[in-house]
Design a protein around this motif. Sequence first.
Motif, PDB file in Angstrom:
ATOM      1  N   ILE A  14      -7.682 -19.297 -14.288  1.00  0.00           N
ATOM      2  CA  ILE A  14      -6.336 -19.850 -14.130  1.00  0.00           C
ATOM      3  C   ILE A  14      -5.626 -19.898 -15.482  1.00  0.00           C
ATOM      4  O   ILE A  14      -4.451 -19.528 -15.580  1.00  0.00           O
ATOM      5  CB  ILE A  14      -6.398 -21.235 -13.459  1.00  0.00           C
ATOM      6  N   ALA A  15      -6.326 -20.328 -16.511  1.00  0.00           N
ATOM      7  CA  ALA A  15      -5.725 -20.381 -17.853  1.00  0.00           C
ATOM      8  C   ALA A  15      -5.310 -18.988 -18.320  1.00  0.00           C
ATOM      9  O   ALA A  15      -4.221 -18.815 -18.883  1.00  0.00           O
ATOM     10  CB  ALA A  15      -6.709 -20.995 -18.841  1.00  0.00           C
ATOM     11  N   ARG A  16      -6.155 -17.994 -18.077  1.00  0.00           N
ATOM     12  CA  ARG A  16      -5.810 -16.623 -18.466  1.00  0.00           C
ATOM     13  C   ARG A  16      -4.573 -16.132 -17.731  1.00  0.00           C
ATOM     14  O   ARG A  16      -3.714 -15.466 -18.313  1.00  0.00           O
ATOM     15  CB  ARG A  16      -6.981 -15.687 -18.204  1.00  0.00           C
ATOM     16  N   ALA A  17      -4.484 -16.441 -16.447  1.00  0.00           N
ATOM     17  CA  ALA A  17      -3.305 -16.032 -15.670  1.00  0.00           C
ATOM     18  C   ALA A  17      -2.046 -16.691 -16.228  1.00  0.00           C
ATOM     19  O   ALA A  17      -0.993 -16.046 -16.327  1.00  0.00           O
ATOM     20  CB  ALA A  17      -3.496 -16.397 -14.202  1.00  0.00           C
ATOM     21  N   CYS A  18      -2.163 -17.951 -16.604  1.00  0.00           N
ATOM     22  CA  CYS A  18      -1.011 -18.660 -17.185  1.00  0.00           C
ATOM     23  C   CYS A  18      -0.603 -18.043 -18.517  1.00  0.00           C
ATOM     24  O   CYS A  18       0.584 -17.789 -18.758  1.00  0.00           O
ATOM     25  CB  CYS A  18      -1.341 -20.131 -17.394  1.00  0.00           C
ATOM     26  N   LEU A  19      -1.576 -17.810 -19.371  1.00  0.00           N
ATOM     27  CA  LEU A  19      -1.269 -17.225 -20.685  1.00  0.00           C
ATOM     28  C   LEU A  19      -0.679 -15.824 -20.545  1.00  0.00           C
ATOM     29  O   LEU A  19       0.251 -15.462 -21.267  1.00  0.00           O
ATOM     30  CB  LEU A  19      -2.520 -17.196 -21.558  1.00  0.00           C
ATOM     31  N   LYS A  20      -1.217 -15.054 -19.603  1.00  0.00           N
ATOM     32  CA  LYS A  20      -0.678 -13.710 -19.377  1.00  0.00           C
ATOM     33  C   LYS A  20       0.780 -13.795 -18.925  1.00  0.00           C
ATOM     34  O   LYS A  20       1.638 -13.049 -19.403  1.00  0.00           O
ATOM     35  CB  LYS A  20      -1.507 -12.957 -18.345  1.00  0.00           C
ATOM     36  N   ALA A  21       1.058 -14.707 -18.013  1.00  0.00           N
ATOM     37  CA  ALA A  21       2.433 -14.859 -17.534  1.00  0.00           C
ATOM     38  C   ALA A  21       3.362 -15.293 -18.658  1.00  0.00           C
ATOM     39  O   ALA A  21       4.485 -14.795 -18.771  1.00  0.00           O
ATOM     40  CB  ALA A  21       2.478 -15.869 -16.394  1.00  0.00           C
ATOM     41  N   GLU A  33      15.027 -20.100 -17.037  1.00  0.00           N
ATOM     42  CA  GLU A  33      14.596 -20.547 -15.708  1.00  0.00           C
ATOM     43  C   GLU A  33      13.772 -19.475 -14.998  1.00  0.00           C
ATOM     44  O   GLU A  33      12.765 -19.779 -14.353  1.00  0.00           O
ATOM     45  CB  GLU A  33      15.812 -20.938 -14.861  1.00  0.00           C
ATOM     46  N   GLU A  34      14.164 -18.218 -15.096  1.00  0.00           N
ATOM     47  CA  GLU A  34      13.398 -17.124 -14.477  1.00  0.00           C
ATOM     48  C   GLU A  34      12.013 -17.007 -15.107  1.00  0.00           C
ATOM     49  O   GLU A  34      11.022 -16.766 -14.410  1.00  0.00           O
ATOM     50  CB  GLU A  34      14.149 -15.802 -14.630  1.00  0.00           C
ATOM     51  N   LYS A  35      11.959 -17.191 -16.409  1.00  0.00           N
ATOM     52  CA  LYS A  35      10.663 -17.113 -17.097  1.00  0.00           C
ATOM     53  C   LYS A  35       9.756 -18.269 -16.688  1.00  0.00           C
ATOM     54  O   LYS A  35       8.554 -18.074 -16.451  1.00  0.00           O
ATOM     55  CB  LYS A  35      10.879 -17.093 -18.609  1.00  0.00           C
ATOM     56  N   ILE A  36      10.326 -19.444 -16.597  1.00  0.00           N
ATOM     57  CA  ILE A  36       9.542 -20.604 -16.154  1.00  0.00           C
ATOM     58  C   ILE A  36       9.038 -20.383 -14.735  1.00  0.00           C
ATOM     59  O   ILE A  36       7.874 -20.641 -14.433  1.00  0.00           O
ATOM     60  CB  ILE A  36      10.382 -21.898 -16.249  1.00  0.00           C
ATOM     61  N   GLN A  41       4.775 -19.210 -10.773  1.00  0.00           N
ATOM     62  CA  GLN A  41       4.248 -18.317  -9.742  1.00  0.00           C
ATOM     63  C   GLN A  41       2.857 -17.805 -10.125  1.00  0.00           C
ATOM     64  O   GLN A  41       1.966 -17.706  -9.278  1.00  0.00           O
ATOM     65  CB  GLN A  41       5.198 -17.140  -9.505  1.00  0.00           C
ATOM     66  N   ALA A  42       2.668 -17.494 -11.397  1.00  0.00           N
ATOM     67  CA  ALA A  42       1.353 -17.036 -11.869  1.00  0.00           C
ATOM     68  C   ALA A  42       0.303 -18.133 -11.699  1.00  0.00           C
ATOM     69  O   ALA A  42      -0.835 -17.857 -11.297  1.00  0.00           O
ATOM     70  CB  ALA A  42       1.432 -16.608 -13.323  1.00  0.00           C
ATOM     71  N   PHE A  47      -4.340 -20.192  -8.637  1.00  0.00           N
ATOM     72  CA  PHE A  47      -4.980 -21.239  -7.845  1.00  0.00           C
ATOM     73  C   PHE A  47      -5.325 -20.736  -6.450  1.00  0.00           C
ATOM     74  O   PHE A  47      -6.419 -21.005  -5.944  1.00  0.00           O
ATOM     75  CB  PHE A  47      -4.071 -22.471  -7.737  1.00  0.00           C
ATOM     76  N   GLN A  48      -4.405 -20.033  -5.825  1.00  0.00           N
ATOM     77  CA  GLN A  48      -4.658 -19.510  -4.482  1.00  0.00           C
ATOM     78  C   GLN A  48      -5.886 -18.596  -4.477  1.00  0.00           C
ATOM     79  O   GLN A  48      -6.722 -18.672  -3.582  1.00  0.00           O
ATOM     80  CB  GLN A  48      -3.430 -18.762  -3.948  1.00  0.00           C
TER      81      GLN A  48
END
Length: 99
Positions: A14-21, A33-36, A41-42, A47-48
């Motif tokens: 999950i952390a890797r997905a967040c950092l990648k995003a 706002e689009e970036k946030i 979404q990442a 999590f899903q």
Amino acid sequence: MKKDDANAERYIAIARACLKAINDTAAEAGSREEKIQAVYQAIDDAFQAEFADYRQSVAVMGTVLERIASGQLDAETAASLARKTLDQQPENTRNALIH
């Protein structure tokens, strides 16, 4: 978090997905706002993916509990069905804390 924690791999994924995003959106054009939203979404996607086994296991157990609760099974059959269900539970959902 300890490396031997059962959820360490999930947190790392999950952390890797967040950092990648975050990294992906930093270089892209678009509003703040689009970036946030892309980062949110990442996080949701990660999590899903990480909890898919839990959701499937809970669904199966719910079905089994409904059959047992119906009262149509004798005690031995109900206990056997419960044991079989627990034995089929994915290994990564056994005795692991979900945070």
